[in-house]
Design a protein around this motif. Sequence first.
Motif, PDB file in Angstrom:
ATOM      1  N   ALA A  43       0.840  -1.118   0.171  1.00  0.00           N
ATOM      2  CA  ALA A  43       0.176  -0.017   0.036  1.00  0.00           C
ATOM      3  C   ALA A  43       0.927   1.144   0.083  1.00  0.00           C
ATOM      4  CB  ALA A  43      -0.948  -0.122   1.233  1.00  0.00           C
ATOM      5  N   GLU A  44       2.077   1.041  -0.103  1.00  0.00           N
ATOM      6  CA  GLU A  44       3.244   2.110  -0.268  1.00  0.00           C
ATOM      7  C   GLU A  44       3.084   2.918  -1.638  1.00  0.00           C
ATOM      8  OE1 GLU A  44       6.905   1.026   1.094  1.00  0.00           O
ATOM      9  OE2 GLU A  44       6.304   0.215   2.806  1.00  0.00           O
ATOM     10  N   LYS A  45       3.554   4.158  -1.432  1.00  0.00           N
ATOM     11  CA  LYS A  45       3.556   5.019  -2.553  1.00  0.00           C
ATOM     12  C   LYS A  45       4.590   4.444  -3.505  1.00  0.00           C
ATOM     13  CE  LYS A  45       3.680   9.729  -4.188  1.00  0.00           C
ATOM     14  NZ  LYS A  45       4.889  10.909  -4.039  1.00  0.00           N
ATOM     15  N   LYS A  46       4.490   4.568  -4.782  1.00  0.00           N
ATOM     16  CA  LYS A  46       5.489   3.955  -5.643  1.00  0.00           C
ATOM     17  C   LYS A  46       6.427   4.991  -5.949  1.00  0.00           C
ATOM     18  CE  LYS A  46       5.700   1.920 -10.213  1.00  0.00           C
ATOM     19  NZ  LYS A  46       4.987   1.586 -11.724  1.00  0.00           N
ATOM     20  N   PRO A  47       7.794   4.587  -5.650  1.00  0.00           N
ATOM     21  CA  PRO A  47       8.852   5.509  -5.653  1.00  0.00           C
ATOM     22  C   PRO A  47       9.122   5.872  -7.180  1.00  0.00           C
ATOM     23  CG  PRO A  47       9.639   3.182  -4.826  1.00  0.00           C
ATOM     24  CD  PRO A  47       8.144   3.135  -5.321  1.00  0.00           C
ATOM     25  N   GLY A  48       9.756   7.133  -7.220  1.00  0.00           N
ATOM     26  CA  GLY A  48       9.983   8.059  -8.518  1.00  0.00           C
ATOM     27  C   GLY A  48      11.002   7.192  -9.575  1.00  0.00           C
ATOM     28  N   PHE A  49      11.182   7.521 -10.534  1.00  0.00           N
ATOM     29  CA  PHE A  49      12.051   6.773 -11.436  1.00  0.00           C
ATOM     30  C   PHE A  49      13.476   7.100 -11.274  1.00  0.00           C
ATOM     31  CE2 PHE A  49       8.350   7.742 -14.611  1.00  0.00           C
ATOM     32  CZ  PHE A  49       8.286   6.417 -14.918  1.00  0.00           C
ATOM     33  N   SER A  50      13.764   8.089 -10.485  1.00  0.00           N
ATOM     34  CA  SER A  50      15.181   8.324 -10.111  1.00  0.00           C
ATOM     35  C   SER A  50      15.939   7.258  -9.107  1.00  0.00           C
ATOM     36  CB  SER A  50      15.574   9.740  -9.402  1.00  0.00           C
ATOM     37  OG  SER A  50      14.532   9.841  -8.194  1.00  0.00           O
ATOM     38  N   ASP A  51      14.844   6.560  -8.424  1.00  0.00           N
ATOM     39  CA  ASP A  51      15.446   5.611  -7.239  1.00  0.00           C
ATOM     40  C   ASP A  51      14.910   4.124  -7.725  1.00  0.00           C
ATOM     41  OD1 ASP A  51      16.113   4.015  -5.323  1.00  0.00           O
ATOM     42  OD2 ASP A  51      15.173   5.151  -3.881  1.00  0.00           O
ATOM     43  N   MET A  52      15.937   3.732  -8.845  1.00  0.00           N
ATOM     44  CA  MET A  52      15.549   2.325  -9.631  1.00  0.00           C
ATOM     45  C   MET A  52      15.453   1.119  -8.629  1.00  0.00           C
ATOM     46  SD  MET A  52      17.369   2.967 -13.538  1.00  0.00           S
ATOM     47  CE  MET A  52      18.731   2.321 -12.883  1.00  0.00           C
ATOM     48  N   VAL A  53      16.601   1.186  -7.378  1.00  0.00           N
ATOM     49  CA  VAL A  53      16.317  -0.023  -6.725  1.00  0.00           C
ATOM     50  C   VAL A  53      15.089  -0.101  -5.980  1.00  0.00           C
ATOM     51  CG1 VAL A  53      17.534  -1.025  -4.618  1.00  0.00           C
ATOM     52  CG2 VAL A  53      18.747   0.072  -6.559  1.00  0.00           C
ATOM     53  N   ALA A  54      14.657   0.941  -5.250  1.00  0.00           N
ATOM     54  CA  ALA A  54      13.409   1.182  -4.650  1.00  0.00           C
ATOM     55  C   ALA A  54      12.322   0.951  -5.511  1.00  0.00           C
ATOM     56  CB  ALA A  54      13.163   2.527  -3.948  1.00  0.00           C
TER      57      ALA A  54
END
Length: 84
Positions: A43-54
Amino acid sequence: MSELNTAFDQAMADSKNLSERPDNATLLKIYALYKQGSVGDNAEKKPGFSDMVARAKWDAWSKLKGTSQDAAMQQYIDLINELG
């Protein structure tokens, strides 16, 4: 504590002592199964494109949406035992 929870806890401990480091795809699967088994659906917010690992971790976990926590725990245990 149930037998499944005890085995899951043991698999978590065993995962830190694998004979060799799994490849990245397997590591993502381990992470996703762990999160689904311990937390449930993502249910967490999707990380941005800049954090590829997350983002890769988030995507792997999200693919398990709808999998019961017990089923995810059992799959996690089975995978760690295979790799052990």
